[in-house]
Structures are given as structure tokens and as C-alpha cells.
Motif scaffolding. Structure first.
Motif, PDB file in Angstrom:
ATOM      1  N   GLY A  39      -2.313  -8.867  42.044  1.00 19.05           N
ATOM      2  CA  GLY A  39      -1.463  -8.513  40.905  1.00 19.05           C
ATOM      3  C   GLY A  39      -2.222  -7.995  39.701  1.00 19.05           C
ATOM      4  O   GLY A  39      -1.646  -7.813  38.625  1.00 19.05           O
ATOM      5  N   VAL A  40      -3.526  -7.750  39.874  1.00 23.02           N
ATOM      6  CA  VAL A  40      -4.339  -7.292  38.746  1.00 23.02           C
ATOM      7  C   VAL A  40      -5.074  -6.009  39.129  1.00 23.02           C
ATOM      8  O   VAL A  40      -5.699  -5.940  40.179  1.00 23.02           O
ATOM      9  CB  VAL A  40      -5.389  -8.370  38.352  1.00 23.02           C
ATOM     10  N   LEU A  41      -4.989  -4.995  38.302  1.00 23.30           N
ATOM     11  CA  LEU A  41      -5.741  -3.756  38.529  1.00 23.30           C
ATOM     12  C   LEU A  41      -6.684  -3.533  37.352  1.00 23.30           C
ATOM     13  O   LEU A  41      -6.324  -3.770  36.204  1.00 23.30           O
ATOM     14  CB  LEU A  41      -4.806  -2.548  38.631  1.00 23.30           C
ATOM     15  N   ASP A  87      -9.485  -0.873  37.985  1.00 23.46           N
ATOM     16  CA  ASP A  87     -10.298   0.307  38.248  1.00 23.46           C
ATOM     17  C   ASP A  87     -10.059   1.319  37.111  1.00 23.46           C
ATOM     18  O   ASP A  87      -8.921   1.471  36.655  1.00 23.46           O
ATOM     19  CB  ASP A  87      -9.902   0.926  39.593  1.00 23.46           C
ATOM     20  N   ASP A 111      -7.005   3.382  37.540  1.00 18.68           N
ATOM     21  CA  ASP A 111      -5.728   2.735  37.231  1.00 18.68           C
ATOM     22  C   ASP A 111      -5.521   2.632  35.725  1.00 18.68           C
ATOM     23  O   ASP A 111      -4.418   2.850  35.230  1.00 18.68           O
ATOM     24  CB  ASP A 111      -5.687   1.331  37.845  1.00 18.68           C
ATOM     25  N   VAL A 147      -4.385   5.974  34.518  1.00 18.96           N
ATOM     26  CA  VAL A 147      -3.011   6.324  34.893  1.00 18.96           C
ATOM     27  C   VAL A 147      -1.989   5.517  34.080  1.00 18.96           C
ATOM     28  O   VAL A 147      -0.958   6.036  33.660  1.00 18.96           O
ATOM     29  CB  VAL A 147      -2.822   6.110  36.417  1.00 18.96           C
ATOM     30  N   TYR A 148      -2.292   4.240  33.842  1.00 14.24           N
ATOM     31  CA  TYR A 148      -1.368   3.411  33.068  1.00 14.24           C
ATOM     32  C   TYR A 148      -1.509   3.618  31.565  1.00 14.24           C
ATOM     33  O   TYR A 148      -0.868   2.936  30.776  1.00 14.24           O
ATOM     34  CB  TYR A 148      -1.573   1.929  33.406  1.00 14.24           C
ATOM     35  N   ILE A 200      -4.260  -4.077  34.049  1.00 17.51           N
ATOM     36  CA  ILE A 200      -2.840  -3.972  34.391  1.00 17.51           C
ATOM     37  C   ILE A 200      -2.502  -5.217  35.193  1.00 17.51           C
ATOM     38  O   ILE A 200      -3.184  -5.538  36.169  1.00 17.51           O
ATOM     39  CB  ILE A 200      -2.546  -2.715  35.227  1.00 17.51           C
ATOM     40  N   ARG A 220       0.588  -7.585  37.005  1.00 15.19           N
ATOM     41  CA  ARG A 220       1.969  -7.540  37.483  1.00 15.19           C
ATOM     42  C   ARG A 220       2.489  -8.940  37.781  1.00 15.19           C
ATOM     43  O   ARG A 220       2.208  -9.518  38.832  1.00 15.19           O
ATOM     44  CB  ARG A 220       2.025  -6.684  38.744  1.00 15.19           C
ATOM     45  N   ARG A 271       5.839  -2.980  30.354  1.00 10.74           N
ATOM     46  CA  ARG A 271       6.095  -1.633  30.833  1.00 10.74           C
ATOM     47  C   ARG A 271       7.068  -1.672  32.009  1.00 10.74           C
ATOM     48  O   ARG A 271       6.929  -2.490  32.911  1.00 10.74           O
ATOM     49  CB  ARG A 271       4.785  -0.994  31.286  1.00 10.74           C
ATOM     50  N   ASP A 315       3.058  -4.871  33.878  1.00 16.13           N
ATOM     51  CA  ASP A 315       3.903  -4.029  34.727  1.00 16.13           C
ATOM     52  C   ASP A 315       5.026  -4.896  35.293  1.00 16.13           C
ATOM     53  O   ASP A 315       4.787  -5.806  36.090  1.00 16.13           O
ATOM     54  CB  ASP A 315       3.024  -3.439  35.842  1.00 16.13           C
ATOM     55  N   TRP A 370       3.056   0.605  42.525  1.00 11.58           N
ATOM     56  CA  TRP A 370       2.028   0.830  41.497  1.00 11.58           C
ATOM     57  C   TRP A 370       2.077   2.285  41.080  1.00 11.58           C
ATOM     58  O   TRP A 370       2.185   3.173  41.932  1.00 11.58           O
ATOM     59  CB  TRP A 370       0.626   0.531  42.041  1.00 11.58           C
ATOM     60  N   GLU A 371       1.955   2.506  39.803  1.00 10.98           N
ATOM     61  CA  GLU A 371       2.032   3.882  39.276  1.00 10.98           C
ATOM     62  C   GLU A 371       1.047   4.825  39.985  1.00 10.98           C
ATOM     63  O   GLU A 371       1.358   5.970  40.290  1.00 10.98           O
ATOM     64  CB  GLU A 371       1.731   3.846  37.774  1.00 10.98           C
ATOM     65  N   ILE A 372      -0.146   4.334  40.252  1.00 11.63           N
ATOM     66  CA  ILE A 372      -1.177   5.197  40.826  1.00 11.63           C
ATOM     67  C   ILE A 372      -0.798   5.665  42.242  1.00 11.63           C
ATOM     68  O   ILE A 372      -1.334   6.643  42.743  1.00 11.63           O
ATOM     69  CB  ILE A 372      -2.543   4.478  40.830  1.00 11.63           C
ATOM     70  N   ILE A 432      -1.467  12.518  37.464  1.00 14.36           N
ATOM     71  CA  ILE A 432      -2.153  12.073  36.244  1.00 14.36           C
ATOM     72  C   ILE A 432      -3.635  11.856  36.549  1.00 14.36           C
ATOM     73  O   ILE A 432      -4.510  12.247  35.777  1.00 14.36           O
ATOM     74  CB  ILE A 432      -1.496  10.800  35.665  1.00 14.36           C
ATOM     75  N   TYR A 454     -12.457   5.260  45.258  1.00 16.18           N
ATOM     76  CA  TYR A 454     -11.130   4.738  44.954  1.00 16.18           C
ATOM     77  C   TYR A 454     -10.164   5.897  44.682  1.00 16.18           C
ATOM     78  O   TYR A 454      -9.061   5.965  45.231  1.00 16.18           O
ATOM     79  CB  TYR A 454     -11.228   3.813  43.748  1.00 16.18           C
TER      80      TYR A 454
END
Ligand SMILES: Cc1cc2nc3c(=O)[nH]c(=O)nc-3n(C[C@H](O)[C@H](O)[C@H](O)COP(=O)(O)OP(=O)(O)OC[C@H]3O[C@@H](n4cnc5c(N)ncnc54)[C@H](O)[C@@H]3O)c2cc1C
Ligand code: SF4
Ligand code: SF4
Ligand code: SF4
Lengths: 476, 318
Positions: free
Chosen positions: A17-19, A21, A24, A27-28, A42, A44, A68, A88, B35-37, B45, B60
Motif C-alpha cells: 500500500g506504499v509507493l 519510486d 510514482d 506521476v502522483y 503515496i 493507500r 486524492r 490515495d 494505481w495511477e501509474i 505522464i 521500474y
């Protein structure tokens, strides 16, 4: 703000549940607006308990938290301007209850608007705010932005659909706001404070919403105008005459030209088109509404009037509006469609003047702008079509946005009808609400004493959205 | 470092993306992870970041770009006419050139298991497989992740690492969960729908009472040809009264899956009939992309048959 303890975050929501990178985080860092930021993590959450633990931790460590939904906000509401944790909410996506007898449903915030309406349909009811982005927008995001849509003129915005709510406050406390009943006169309506709060007061973890019956019949009409002002006069008269449209939309010439260019619709390139819909149980009640619309439009030199109850025909007539949005990005290869001065509300009597003013300001600043909107609700939208590679276009856009909002305020309008404030409209919002900004800050302080909830937005947003925020079109 | 400036030619296209997210609900990868990505918008993006230099190419990033079922739904749904798939394809090429050869959703062959029968090479309609230096290699840029090669490998030596819910074991787990002891009292059937043809349903919401009253569940497979006989049999065994496979019309199917699954079901019906299983219980229907009405019609017709036939296990025991 202290460094983020990723082990702690993973202990709360689990490893998956954790990003973190850099890809990421990048993108967020953006939503549907022109703004960009970079979060530190990020996260979740799957349930309310996890949201509580996360907020307790973040509050202790003074880490910003930005809730978000789908990131379809047009003004940078979910853009992390001070880093921190993006929360998220997409995993809290359960429709918990549909209760037709008592006329409400309970949902988690990550439920997508269209999904809710899909689940409600078998019960013969719908959740009406339905923004044009209903295919992506989440209920949490809609409440936090006070979203509305084409049918809000009759059925109301997110604000009107809220009965009750569960909210986790900074620090982790869970509170229940509002009541499930249709009426409630018990003190301050705190649930309404959450509407339009843009994530600055707390995290909505559950919402109780009302719904309305799906009308048996819908009749859609269209009228053309050679003078924008006459379309505007028709709007004021329609709304002032006790008409009850379920939709009243204005489309201007720029938008018509764009739709023709991009989609080959073959619409007459008139100065303005009005679309009008009435709905109900029986033709006997709808026909008189349509008749009123016809008479008023004709009185203001409207022509090319057409009406239909037939679904296929309605879709054809509505193409002028439904194709508008995509057309704008296809208007000219070199121009990108940006959400700037994207929405505002003005009194009905000022609709036409506002549309004219937008065109005048665009022309003066060497920009292409369109004016369209849910005019039955006083809502006006624009898009700035510009060459984002040119610094001079940004300067022009900045001037235009300022002039537009100065005009809107001068005629008694307001900065946002439904898209919210975020970053790009903060300057105009602060000018409009100058006298009550401290009151708003005071309220925020009670809810969020350490200012961790989506800091740097609304009353604390930038005065200069070009200079003070990073824009997606700029290299870092 | 690689030269991502070659993406410059797509700058206009990337600027055109208004980040509306209209492409979200169409993407099976996004639907699976949320996930958005993993969304088409998120991938664009990412490319924006590569182009602007705000992010560095990495394993990645390459992996994210390589995770795609090439269904093209995103591009069809795009509000702004962004040529999403072409942009992706160029980016993949650049990332591979830069040394990031990540398989993503492409099929990979286990050389230790491979019998070198070359069935997969012959089967691939996209010329993505070849026999080089004594082993089978996949061209990462040509592979469409259809899974046909997995289907014909006698040694089960071909795999797609990340299936996003579409690999047979993932499908079988979903089936088992749908029929698990009385959880969904009305559960009667499974509809396996080709990801390239048509599939309806919620974008991402979860409504339990819906599942409880649902008679059937739609599960998305990448290509109908990937539905194995074992999956059909295990679905019946799990408690399904019937199985419907929805494929693209044969003439539209770019991967050869539609005729294959038809032949497979045909062959399966005989032994099933021999043990008293009515052929109406396992059906294949063709639905073209973008025809939700037809999807509903064939599903309803199938459910009518299945209801009339009643529970399978009770009947065969009788
Ligand atoms: C193509 C397009 C068309 C649009 N049309 C319309 C329209 O017709 N009408 C309209 O009103 N809007 C419209 N919008 C704007 C936008 O879609 C809406 O504002 C929508 O409500 C945002 O929802 P979201 O889930 O994407 O929220 P996000 O963008 O993710 O978040 C928006 C704000 O809500 C906050 N938030 C999100 N979830 C929570 C939560 N659980 N608790 C507390 N705060 C939360 C965030 O912090 C942020 O401040 C449109 C946008 C696009 C891109
Ligand atoms: S082609 Fe299909 S799988 Fe690939 S990104 Fe687009 S929608 Fe997703
Ligand atoms: S639908 Fe098109 S414009 Fe919208 S986010 Fe997806 S790629 Fe971008
Ligand atoms: S058969 Fe399909 S999965 Fe296998 S290599 Fe060819 S395109 Fe890829």
C-alpha cells in the motif's frame, strides 16, 4: 516536517500500500490542472482505521497529507505543493448500503460516480451531481470540490446530495457529521463545511447521500442565436419565468467552430446555441415547459428550434455539447487546451455579457478562449487554448485570468461554480473572500491545528499561480 | 544515460493530453491495480517526465511501459485524440535501446523447459517469437501479450509474468471465490470475456450485495484463446451451472484465439456429453468491440439456457 518513516507507513497499510519510486512520486504530483508538485510518499489505506493511524502519525510528525480521489481536479487541488503523503483513496471503494425505503445510500469515498449510478439504476434512482468527469471522479473528490453537472440546475450539486458523513480529522479522531434523515436542524451543519473543503479539513471516509427518481421521460430542445446577447436574454427570461429545466446549456461560437472542425458535426456556425431539457412523469407536464422555452427563445430571435423525446434524437441534438470538450483539444494542432479561469458563476442576467467579455479579453490578449456552461445554474466555463511553449502566452493567460475574475466579481459573480479553487484560482478566490479569509483560517485551525491537511490551498494558495507554482509545461 | 530527447517528436501529443482520465476505465491493467501509474494517463505522464528530464529512465519505468495488453481501448476513448499506442511504442523502443529490457506483460520462455518444438513460433500472429542461437526469444516490441504461445506450448514453458488478473491461475482463483460456500447464493455461471472484445461492469467500485444477487460473474481474459479446457472444467467443478466464453468475431481476432477456443469447446462437449453434461452449459459467443448491447443479449440468452438446465452437480448425481 520530519523525514518520512516508510517502515511505519508499511506497518499501517501493508507493504503493497506504499509507493515511493521517483516515477510514482512524479506521476502522483499532478492532476488535470497545469500544476505539478512532488510528494514524498503515496499511501493507500484500505479502511477507516488505517486512515486514523496514518493521520495520527502524520500529525505527530507534521507531515502534509493530501487526500486524492482520481486526480481529475482542474485547479491543482490534489497537487502536493509542500511534499508529504498523497492519500490515495481508491481502495476505499465499497458501496456500503443502498436503502430505497429511507432514500439514501452510504458509500466509501473512492467509489467512482458512474459506478454508484450503475448500482443505483436498478432501484430506479440516480445520484444527481454527475459532473462531466463522472467516469473518473470519486464521491470523495466530488464532495471536497462541491461538484455539479448539467442536471444540477434542477437536482442540485454535491452539496445538496449530502446527508451525513464520517470524517477523520488530523490527529486521527473519527467524527460523524450530519444526519441520515432528510431534515436536520441540530446546530452547525458541519457536514456542509466539508463540501468544497478541498482536503484541507479532514479525510472523508464515508458519505451518506440522497438520490432522486430517474425521470420517466426527457425532452431535449435546441435553439440557435445570431447574437450572443439575445441568447443571454433568453436564459435570464427562462430562469426568471418559473421554467423548470432539467438542463440549460450555452455553447458559444468558438466551441461550435471547434466541434465542427474536430468532429465534422456540420452545425450551423451561429453565435450561440442553447440546449434545454425538461423531464418528468408525463408529457402533459413536460410539453408546457418546452412550449415556454420555445416562446421565450423565439421572442429573442432564436431560430432552428427542434425538440425530441427520442433517445437517439436527443443524443444527436446533444452532440453540440457532448463533443465540445474533446473538440477543444483538437481545435488547432499547436494549441493545448488548458484549464485556466476554467469556471465561474454569474447572475443569470449577466451570462451573455460574461460570454462576450471572455471573448473580448481573449482577443485583447491574443488567446483563443471559449465560453460555455450550465447556464441554467449560472455556471460559465472557459478553456484557454494556447501555445504552451511560448512564455508570452503564459503571460497573456495570466493577464486574461486576472481580467476575467475582476469582471466576474464586479458583476456579483463568484470565482468557482463547481471546479473548485486549488492553486490556479487561489488569487481570485482570495480577492473575492478577502473579508472572511481569517474566519476560514480560524475554522481550519480548529479542524487541523498543525496545518497538515493539504496545506497551501484555498485561502493559503498562491496569489500568482504562474510564478509561485511549478507548471507541467515548464522543464524543472 | 539514454537519449530520451527522441521523445521530443511526441511533445505536442503529450501536451494535448488534458489529463482528463477518460482512458482510465477502459484499461484492464489500471482496473486491476487502480494505481495511477498503471493507467494510460499515468503512463503518458511518465513519458512527459522522461522527456522533460524530471524523471530518469529505469527498470521500474520500463516495466510500467511494458505492461500493456495492446487492446487500444485507451486510444479509442481518449478525449483529445492522443495517439497513445504510438507514443508508448516509441518510448518502449528508446527504453530498450537504453538497456532496460524488462518483460512486463510480454511472454517469456523458460529455456530449461522448452522442447524446441517451435509451436509457439508458428502460432504467433505477430512474428514476435523466433528461434535464435538455439533458443526461443520474444521480441519485446512486437509481442502483444495475447498468450497464444502459452496456450500451445506442450511443456508449459511459456509464461506471462504479470497477468493483472488474466492469467489462468488468477481466473481460477476468482471463480473459486465466486462459488465459495454460499457466499453468493444466486451464483450460477461464469462469463469469460475477451479483453479485446467487450466487457461491461463497474470501473472499480465494489458492491457486495450486487455480487450476492448476481447470477454470473464476468472475468476478463486477454484473448479468449487463453481459456483452457482445464479452466472450463474447474469452473464447472467449482459449482458453475454453465460457462460462457465471449470472443471477438473470428474475422476481427488478430491473435487466432477465437477459432481456437471454439474448436476447444467443440472438442470438450463430446466427452462432457458422454458423462451427461448438456452442451448448452458450455457456450461460445462472438461480440465485437464496442457492442455492449450484444454482450448483454448473448449473456442473457445464455443465462436463460443455464437456468432452464438447473444445477449441474445435482443433475449429474441424480
Ligand atoms: C474532463 C473533465 C471534466 C470535468 N467536468 C466537471 C463538471 O462537469 N463538474 C464539476 O464539478 N467538475 C468537473 N471536473 C472537475 C473534477 O472532475 C471534479 O472536481 C471532481 O469532483 C474531482 O474528483 P476526483 O476524485 O478526481 O478528486 P481529486 O482531483 O483527486 O481531488 C480533488 C480535491 O478533493 C480532495 N479529496 C479527494 N478525496 C477526498 C476525501 N476522501 N476526503 C477529503 N478530501 C478529498 C482532494 O484533496 C482535492 O483537494 C471535470 C474534470 C475533468 C478533467
Ligand atoms: S492498450 Fe489497453 S492495456 Fe494498454 S494502456 Fe491502453 S487500455 Fe491499457
Ligand atoms: S483520455 Fe486522452 S487526454 Fe484524457 S487523460 Fe487519457 S490520454 Fe490524456
Ligand atoms: S503469441 Fe502472443 S504472447 Fe506469444 S509472443 Fe506472440 S504476441 Fe506475444
Amino acid at each position: 516536517m520530519s523525514d518520512i518513516n516508510f517502515e511505519k507507513l508499511k506497518a499501517i497499510v501493508g507493504e503493497a500500500g506504499v509507493l515511493s519510486d521517483p516515477a510514482d512520486l512524479y506521476v502522483y504530483g499532478s492532476d488535470s490542472s497545469v500544476h505539478e508538485g512532488t510528494p514524498h510518499a503515496i499511501v493507500r489505506p484500505q479502511n477507516t482505521g488505517q486512515v486514523q493511524q496514518l493521520l495520527r502519525y502524520a500529525d505527530e510528525e507534521r507531515i502534509p497529507v493530501i487526500p486524492r480521489g482520481s486526480g481529475s481536479g482542474m485547479c491543482g487541488q490534489a497537487v502536493p505543493v509542500r511534499g508529504g503523503i498523497i492519500l490515495d483513496m481508491k481502495a476505499m471503494n465499497r458501496i456500503l448500503e443502498i436503502n430505497p425505503q429511507d432514500g439514501y445510500c452510504r458509500v466509501e469515498p473512492g467509489v467512482v460516480d458512474d459506478d454508484l449510478n450503475r448500482a443505483l439504476k436498478p432501484h430506479g434512482v440516480f445520484y444527481p451531481p454527475t459532473p462531466a468527469s463522472s467516469v473518473v471522479a470519486t464521491i470523495g473528490g466530488e464532495i471536497a470540490n462541491n461538484a455539479s453537472g448539467t442536471r444540477s440546475v434542477k437536482y442540485g450539486a454535491a452539496r445538496d446530495a449530502i446527508l451525513a458523513m464520517k470524517v477523520v480529522l488530523a490527529g486521527g479522531e473519527l467524527v460523524s457529521l450530519g444526519a441520515t434523515t432528510r431534515v436536520a436542524a441540530s446546530g452547525y451543519p458541519l457536514e456542509r463545511l466539508m463540501v468544497g473543503s478541498e482536503g484541507t479539513l479532514g479525510v472523508i471516509v464515508e458519505a451518506t447521500l440522497r438520490f432522486v427518481p430517474i425521470p420517466k421521460l426527457r425532452c431535449l430542445g435546441i435553439a440557435m442565436f445570431n447574437v450572443l446577447g439575445e441568447a443571454g436574454d433568453a436564459i435570464s427570461e427562462i430562469m426568471g419565468s418559473g421554467c423548470q429545466p432539467s438542463m440549460l446549456e450555452l455553447v458559444d461560437k468558438v466551441a461550435i467552430t471547434a466541434a465542427n472542425k474536430a468532429e465534422n458535426l456540420g452545425l450551423p456556425e451561429v453565435e450561440a446555441i442553447l440546449l434545454f431539457e425538461a423531464d418528468g412523469l408525463a408529457k402533459e407536464t413536460i410539453d408546457p415547459e418546452i412550449e415556454k422555452f420555445r416562446t421565450i427563445c423565439e421572442r429573442h430571435n432564436g431560430f432552428g428550434l427542434e425538440f425530441s423525446y427520442d433517445e437517439k434524437e436527443r443524443t444527436r441534438i446533444f452532440a453540440a455539447r457532448s463533443k465540445l470538450f474533446p473538440s477543444l483539444s483538437k481545435y488547432d494542432e499547436r494549441l493545448a487546451s488548458t484549464s485556466l479561469a476554467d469556471d465561474m458563476a454569474v447572475p443569470f442576467s449577466k451570462m451573455a455579457e460574461t460570454a462576450n467579455k471572455i471573448h473580448e479579453i481573449a482577443e485583447r490578449n491574443g488567446l483563443v478562449m471559449t465560453a460555455y456552461g450550465h447556464c441554467g445554474a449560472g455556471c460559465m466555463h472557459t478553456k484557454i487554448l494556447m501555445d504552451t511553449e511560448k512564455g508570452t502566452q503564459w503571460e497573456a493567460a495570466q493577464r486574461a485570468v486576472k481580467e476575467i475574475y475582476e469582471y466576474v466579481l464586479s458583476v456579483g459573480g463568484t470565482t468557482s461554480a463547481e471546479h473548485g479553487i486549488g492553486l490556479s484560482k487561489a488569487g481570485a478566490f482570495k480577492r473575492e473572500k478577502a473579508a472572511v479569509l481569517d474566519l476560514m483560517r480560524g475554522i481550519k485551525k480548529v479542524f487541523d491545528p498543525n496545518n497538515i491537511m493539504n496545506p497551501g490551498k484555498l485561502m493559503d494558495g498562491p496569489d500568482d499561480w504562474v510564478g509561485e507554482t511549478h507548471l507541467r509545461y515548464q522543464k524543472s | 544515460m539514454s537519449d530520451m530527447s527522441k521523445l521530443e517528436k511526441w511533445k505536442g501529443a503529450l501536451n494535448k493530453c488534458i489529463r482528463c482520465g477518460y482512458c482510465y476505465e477502459h484499461c484492464p491493467i489500471y482496473k486491476s491495480t487502480r494505481w495511477e501509474i498503471d493507467s494510460p494517463r499515468g503512463k503518458l505522464i511518465l513519458l512527459y517526465g522522461l522527456l522533460s528530464g524530471e524523471i530518469e529512465p529505469s527498470e521500474y519505468v520500463a516495466g510500467k511501459l511494458m505492461e500493456c495488453f495492446h487492446c487500444g481501448r485507451c486510444q479509442k476513448a481518449c478525449s483529445s485524440g492522443v495517439p497513445i499506442q504510438d507514443v508508448y511504442q516509441d518510448a518502449r523502443e528508446l527504453l530498450i535501446e537504453a538497456g532496460f529490457e524488462v518483460p512486463g506483460t510480454t511472454s517469456q520462455t523458460d529455456a530449461d523447459v522448452c522442447a524446441l518444438c517451435l509451436n509457439c513460433v508458428r502460432m504467433c500472429k505477430h512474428e514476435a517469437r523466433s528461434f535464435v542461437d538455439g533458443r526461443i526469444v520474444t521480441d519485446l516490441l512486437k509481442c502483444q501479450s495475447c498468450g497464444s504461445c502459452l496456450d500451445v506450448c506442450p511443456k508449459q514453458g511459456v509464461t506471462i509474468g504479470r497477468g493483472f488478473g488474466t492469467n489462468p491461475d488468477e481466473l481460477e482463483r476468482e471463480v473459486a471465490a465466486f462459488f465459495a460456500d454460499g457466499r453468493n447464493p444466486e451464483a450460477k455461471a461464469i462469463v469469460f470475456s475477451c479483453g479485446w472484445s467487450n466487457y461491461p461492469g463497474m470501473q472499480t467500485a465494489n458492491y457486495e450485495p450486487d455480487a450476492a444477487t448476481a447470477e454470473y460473474k464476468v472475468l476478463v481474459t486477454v484473448c479468449s484463446g487463453r481459456i483452457r479446457s482445464e479452466t472450463i472444467l474447474s469452473t464447472l467443478d467449482a459449482g458453475a451451472w454453465g460457462v460462457l466464453v465471449v470472443s471477438c468475431p473470428e474475422e476481427d481476432c488478430e491473435h487466432g484465439g477465437s477459432p481456437r477456443v471454439k474448436a476447444r469447446v467443440e472438442a470438450l462437449l463430446k466427452p462432457l456429453a458422454a458423462i451427461g453434461v448438456d452442451p448448452g452449459r458450455v457456450q461460445v459467443a462472438e461480440v465485437a468491440q464496442g457492442n455492449p448491447k450484444k454482450f448483454l443479449e448473448v449473456t442473457q440468452a445464455f443465462m436463460k439456457d443455464v437456468r432452464a438446465l438447473g444445477p449441474l452437480l445435482a443433475r449429474s448425481e441424480a
